[in-house]
Scaffold this motif. Structure first.
Motif, PDB file in Angstrom:
ATOM      1  N   ALA A 121       0.647  -1.106  -0.250  1.00 14.88           N
ATOM      2  CA  ALA A 121       0.031  -0.177  -0.045  1.00 14.88           C
ATOM      3  C   ALA A 121       0.981   1.109   0.015  1.00 14.88           C
ATOM      4  O   ALA A 121       0.042   2.629  -0.667  1.00 14.88           O
ATOM      5  CB  ALA A 121      -0.925  -0.010   1.318  1.00 14.88           C
ATOM      6  N   LEU A 122       1.697   1.483   0.378  1.00 10.69           N
ATOM      7  CA  LEU A 122       2.578   2.014   0.768  1.00 10.69           C
ATOM      8  C   LEU A 122       3.677   2.336  -0.750  1.00 10.69           C
ATOM      9  O   LEU A 122       4.964   3.627  -0.907  1.00 10.69           O
ATOM     10  CB  LEU A 122       3.439   1.908   2.166  1.00 10.69           C
ATOM     11  CG  LEU A 122       2.461   2.541   2.947  1.00 10.69           C
ATOM     12  CD1 LEU A 122       3.996   2.815   4.260  1.00 10.69           C
ATOM     13  CD2 LEU A 122       2.350   3.891   2.698  1.00 10.69           C
ATOM     14  N   SER A 123       4.318   1.393  -1.247  1.00  7.97           N
ATOM     15  CA  SER A 123       4.780   0.971  -2.470  1.00  7.97           C
ATOM     16  C   SER A 123       5.129   1.915  -3.085  1.00  7.97           C
ATOM     17  O   SER A 123       6.564   2.412  -3.612  1.00  7.97           O
ATOM     18  CB  SER A 123       5.049  -0.141  -2.556  1.00  7.97           C
ATOM     19  OG  SER A 123       3.853   0.426  -4.014  1.00  7.97           O
ATOM     20  N   GLY A 124       4.563   2.649  -3.565  1.00  8.80           N
ATOM     21  CA  GLY A 124       4.359   4.133  -4.577  1.00  8.80           C
ATOM     22  C   GLY A 124       4.116   5.358  -3.782  1.00  8.80           C
ATOM     23  O   GLY A 124       4.455   5.983  -4.554  1.00  8.80           O
ATOM     24  N   ALA A 125       4.041   5.198  -2.444  1.00  4.17           N
ATOM     25  CA  ALA A 125       4.636   6.700  -2.139  1.00  4.17           C
ATOM     26  C   ALA A 125       5.973   7.292  -1.335  1.00  4.17           C
ATOM     27  O   ALA A 125       6.376   6.628  -1.230  1.00  4.17           O
ATOM     28  CB  ALA A 125       3.364   6.539  -0.391  1.00  4.17           C
ATOM     29  N   PHE A 126       5.870   8.239  -1.935  1.00  2.00           N
ATOM     30  CA  PHE A 126       6.889   9.242  -1.385  1.00  2.00           C
ATOM     31  C   PHE A 126       8.251   8.155  -1.944  1.00  2.00           C
ATOM     32  O   PHE A 126       8.114   7.756  -2.799  1.00  2.00           O
ATOM     33  CB  PHE A 126       6.905   9.840  -0.254  1.00  2.00           C
ATOM     34  CG  PHE A 126       5.660  10.648  -0.264  1.00  2.00           C
ATOM     35  CD1 PHE A 126       5.438  12.239  -0.191  1.00  2.00           C
ATOM     36  CD2 PHE A 126       4.672   9.726   0.386  1.00  2.00           C
ATOM     37  CE1 PHE A 126       4.642  12.974  -0.368  1.00  2.00           C
ATOM     38  CE2 PHE A 126       3.869  10.599   0.545  1.00  2.00           C
ATOM     39  CZ  PHE A 126       3.754  12.720   0.238  1.00  2.00           C
TER      40      PHE A 126
END
Lengths: 112, 112
Positions: A107-112
């Motif tokens: 879920a966090l992989s693409g974020a920032f």
DNA sequence: TAACTATATTACTTTATAGTTATATTCGTA
DNA sequence: TACGAATATAACTATAAAGTAATATAGTTA
């Protein structure tokens, strides 16, 4: 034939109690240390790093609940896991936790 | 290749925490009531007979742990079980408890 | 029998948490 | 906008249980 039955308070309490047994890190550590072996209290104290009274108490609780068994040999009390479903439960939980963390990572992989 | 690995304190705590979630009769009751449906808080309060604040708190705890999910619809919060392994765990425990009680009954069967 | 060893138990302290009451928040509606 | 309804949260109380230190118990050995 079995419909959505109402679970009695007593049944709920019995099931909850079983989970409560497993809800303590030290008891899990003891169970994991035991694995499929037999061990006496002193060795378990050494292996877990916990106090003797504490280990003894946890073993007593688990003995009462029927998930470990004890045989006496001279001065020693030798314990073993008598309920194999314990490990099954731990595996299910552990797998689920891994998957859950993996999902969160993605879920966090693409974020920032 | 995997040998008897030492479980870290952190891993033990994570697993214990998951069991701790299930170690409360009211949470089990809520989960069992939910089953595979979606329900809002008010209906859960009615079905369980618990107080609103109490149900809400339990749902919040389980939401945080990722075993239920919530969607909002107007004023309502609609919950459902998002972790099916919960029911698997309960079944394993329940079967085991039955077998254990059966064994104890048999142990007494010839006595008096 | 006296001293020693392994385990269990008791009493105590501390911490975590379930339930409750009251209140806050958020959204819908008159 | 004011009121009401559904849910969440905060503060509090009470209870359960984990860890610990001290002691009891039971078997072993000198």
């Amino acid at each position: 034939m079995k419909k959505k039955e109402e679970l009695s308070e007593e049944a709920l309490e019995m099931i909850a109690s079983r989970f409560r047994l497993l809800s303590d890190p030290m008891r899990l550590k003891i169970l994991h240390t035991l694995g499929d072996q037999e061990m006496n209290v002193t060795d378990l104290v050494g292996a877990t790093g916990a106090g003797q009274a504490n280990v003894s108490k946890h073993l007593g609780i688990m003995l009462g609940a029927g998930i470990v068994s004890r045989r006496k040999e001279g001065l020693n009390s030798i314990y073993s896991v008598s309920d194999e479903t314990i490990f099954e439960l731990c595996e299910v939980v552990c797998s689920r936790l891994k998957k859950q963390l993996e999902t969160r990572q993605n879920a966090l992989s693409g974020a920032f």
